[in-house]
Design an enzyme around this catalytic site. Structure first.
Site, PDB file in Angstrom:
ATOM      1  CG  HIS A 132      -3.035  -6.157   8.443  1.00  0.00           C
ATOM      2  ND1 HIS A 132      -1.962  -5.313   8.236  1.00  0.00           N
ATOM      3  CD2 HIS A 132      -3.198  -6.839   7.277  1.00  0.00           C
ATOM      4  CE1 HIS A 132      -1.493  -5.484   7.011  1.00  0.00           C
ATOM      5  NE2 HIS A 132      -2.231  -6.417   6.409  1.00  0.00           N
ATOM      6  CG  HIS A 155      -5.388  -7.411   2.399  1.00  0.00           C
ATOM      7  ND1 HIS A 155      -4.685  -6.500   1.639  1.00  0.00           N
ATOM      8  CD2 HIS A 155      -4.546  -7.782   3.411  1.00  0.00           C
ATOM      9  CE1 HIS A 155      -3.472  -6.337   2.168  1.00  0.00           C
ATOM     10  NE2 HIS A 155      -3.369  -7.101   3.237  1.00  0.00           N
ATOM     11  CD  GLN A 160      -0.759  -6.556  -3.008  1.00  0.00           C
ATOM     12  OE1 GLN A 160      -1.587  -6.944  -2.196  1.00  0.00           O
ATOM     13  NE2 GLN A 160       0.552  -6.670  -2.773  1.00  0.00           N
ATOM     14  CG  HIS A 189       1.029  -4.365   3.467  1.00  0.00           C
ATOM     15  ND1 HIS A 189      -0.061  -3.603   3.737  1.00  0.00           N
ATOM     16  CD2 HIS A 189       0.598  -5.656   3.419  1.00  0.00           C
ATOM     17  CE1 HIS A 189      -1.122  -4.394   3.852  1.00  0.00           C
ATOM     18  NE2 HIS A 189      -0.747  -5.645   3.656  1.00  0.00           N
ATOM     19  CG  ASP A 223      -2.326 -10.285   5.920  1.00  0.00           C
ATOM     20  OD1 ASP A 223      -2.745  -9.202   5.479  1.00  0.00           O
ATOM     21  OD2 ASP A 223      -1.227 -10.772   5.590  1.00  0.00           O
ATOM     22  CD1 TRP A 255      -0.404 -12.800  -0.816  1.00  0.00           C
ATOM     23  CD2 TRP A 255      -2.504 -12.057  -1.114  1.00  0.00           C
ATOM     24  NE1 TRP A 255      -0.394 -11.834  -1.785  1.00  0.00           N
ATOM     25  CE2 TRP A 255      -1.649 -11.358  -1.986  1.00  0.00           C
ATOM     26  CE3 TRP A 255      -3.874 -11.761  -1.124  1.00  0.00           C
ATOM     27  CZ2 TRP A 255      -2.111 -10.379  -2.871  1.00  0.00           C
ATOM     28  CZ3 TRP A 255      -4.336 -10.795  -1.994  1.00  0.00           C
ATOM     29  CH2 TRP A 255      -3.462 -10.107  -2.855  1.00  0.00           C
TER      30      TRP A 255
HETATM   31  N1  17E Z   1      -0.833  -8.232   0.018  1.00  0.00           N
HETATM   32  C1  17E Z   1       0.405  -8.161   0.541  1.00  0.00           C
HETATM   33  O1  17E Z   1       1.246  -7.432   0.004  1.00  0.00           O
HETATM   34  N2  17E Z   1       0.710  -8.874   1.634  1.00  0.00           N
HETATM   35  C2  17E Z   1      -0.185  -9.639   2.203  1.00  0.00           C
HETATM   36  N3  17E Z   1       0.138 -10.354   3.278  1.00  0.00           N
HETATM   37  C3  17E Z   1      -1.488  -9.719   1.654  1.00  0.00           C
HETATM   38  C4  17E Z   1      -1.771  -8.999   0.562  1.00  0.00           C
HETATM   39  C5  17E Z   1      -2.496 -10.592   2.290  1.00  0.00           C
HETATM   40 FE   FE2 Z   2      -1.664  -7.418   4.594  1.00  0.00          FE
END
Ligand code: 17E
Ligand code: FE2
Length: 411
Positions: free
Chosen positions: A55, A57, A150, A208, A307, A313
């Site tokens: 996992h 991004h 997102q 997510h 992540d 983040w």
């Molecule tokens: N976007 C999200 O919704 N949650 C995360 N933990 C990251 C990006 C990294």
């Molecule tokens: Fe994520």
């Protein structure tokens, strides 16, 4: 090519490994070199299947502070910061950053990556670029691409169409973000949409799911119910599920029955969620990581992911999966001897199940000759001493190596 003196997956006796045409040709206690065969002495070091990032991004990596820093350290400010950075995305920008990140991963023995890619962008430039990178980086890594909304599927203009387009372009998996949708109704409808889209197009699912400290965030039960009813089962993964940390125990007992029937996978991101969650708490402050120990005890499949690498983040990260195991074991209180010994599975075999790597992964005759050698005799020592990843072989070819630094005490 013959490798001698390997300690495979915490074995206490050494093994020989023969590699031919990029595959494991033989594995056994005593293999003698054929005439002219190259021999490598692994000197009783730990050999593991390659590490897997289940996992991350990649589209957002290496952008922290550009154009603004996340000051509150919350998920929601991260999403706002990213929305500003997203306006500046270009193919060249994404390729430069992803190439750097994948090389960081390679030096730590990672050979498989599942990346979420934000598709709440009318241009879909990140998706288009990541699909090109999936091909361009094949020598180093297998990349799986998740179409990740997102800013929501129903709460973002044209969200359903963007998801459908991303799947048509060639995404490997479908995502969702139920806890970010405007309403509970949107949350449920977004999950119904995402799992149906996956079922109709024979794709995997990675949601997510409930990445919030709100105990009323119950996307997970909908994900599991649809996985069961649509027959998707272990093709479905619930990532984060941090709200489960805050669920009442009576609800978790009821939920667990459905989770087991659904056979879905879980990905926990212990570094990032200890950083992002609990931000509205005073004291006591929640850890905000899902119930890894309890899910594992119930026989559900859990892996650990990084992540983020230096993005809105999470302001750190070098792509070393050891970091997530180290944090995960602490925060989940899984530091029993055997738990530590087995913990490499969170970044290897458990992750391989989630990614559906099947017979293309693992140290077995006939499979691709991909493995890493650690400067330790077992995973307990590797984790405890932060052992160096000595070399990473991919389909029989060495693709990365590290030389341990030498240190001296001078007094
Ligand atoms: N976007 C999200 O919704 N949650 C995360 N933990 C990251 C990006 C990294
Ligand atoms: Fe994520």
């Amino acid at each position: 090519m013959l490798f001698q003196n390997a300690l495979i997956e915490n074995s206490t006796t050494t093994t020989c490994i023969r590699v031919e045409n990029g595959r494991f040709a033989a594995i056994g206690p005593e293999l003698t070199p054929n005439p002219g065969e190259e021999v490598v002495d692994l000197q009783s070091k730990l050999v593991l299947p390659p590490f897997i990032e289940s996992h991350v991004h990649l589209d957002t990596c290496l952008t922290a502070g550009d154009p603004v820093w996340n000051m509150s350290g919350t998920l929601f400010e991260g999403i706002e910061c990213w929305a500003k950075r997203k306006e500046k995305l270009s193919k060249a920008d994404i390729k430069e950053r992803v190439n750097r990140a994948v090389r960081m991963y390679a030096t730590h023995g990672v050979q498989h990556i599942r990346t979420h890619v934000d598709v709440t962008d009318p241009s879909l430039v990140a998706m288009e670029t990541m699909l090109e990178l999936r091909e361009e980086l094949r020598e180093l890594v297998d990349i799986q691409v998740v179409a990740f909304p997102q800013e929501g599927i129903l709460s973002y203009p044209n969200g359903k169409q963007l998801m459908t387009d991303a799947v048509k372009m060639g995404a490997d998996a479908v995502g969702a973000i139920p806890h970010f949708e405007f309403t509970r109704e949107y949350s449920v409808e977004s999950l119904n949409f995402a799992l149906r889209l996956a079922a109709e197009n024979d794709k995997l699912v990675d949601v997510h799911c409930d990445e919030i400290d709100d105990e009323a965030s119950r996307g997970l039960e909908t994900v599991a119910a649809r996985a069961l009813e649509l027959g998707l089962f272990d093709k479905v993964t619930a990532s984060h599920t941090t709200a489960m940390h805050s669920y009442n125990n009576a609800y978790v007992v009821r939920l667990m029955r459905l989770l087991k029937m659904s056979r879905i996978n879980f990905v926990s991101n212990p570094l990032v969620n200890t950083h992002l969650q609990g931000r509205m708490d005073t004291y006591p402050k929640r850890r905000g990581v899902t119930r890894v120990k309890e899910l594992t005890a119930e026989g559900l499949n859990v892996s650990f992911g990084q992540d983020d690498i230096f993005d809105p983040w999470y302001p750190m990260g070098v792509g070393n999966p050891r970091d997530v195991v180290f944090m995960g074991l602490h925060v989940c209180q899984m530091m029993g001897y055997q738990e530590i010994m087995d913990s490499y599975k969170f970044i290897t075999t458990n992750a391989a199940k989630t990614l559906h790597l099947g017979e293309e992964y693992g140290i077995e005759v006939g499979r691709p000759a991909s493995f890493v050698v650690m400067d330790a005799k077992n995973y307990y020592d590797a984790l405890s001493a932060n052992a160096v990843m000595l070399c990473s072989y991919r389909k029989g070819r060495k693709i990365a190596e590290n030389v341990p630094a030498s240190s001296k005490v001078l007094a």
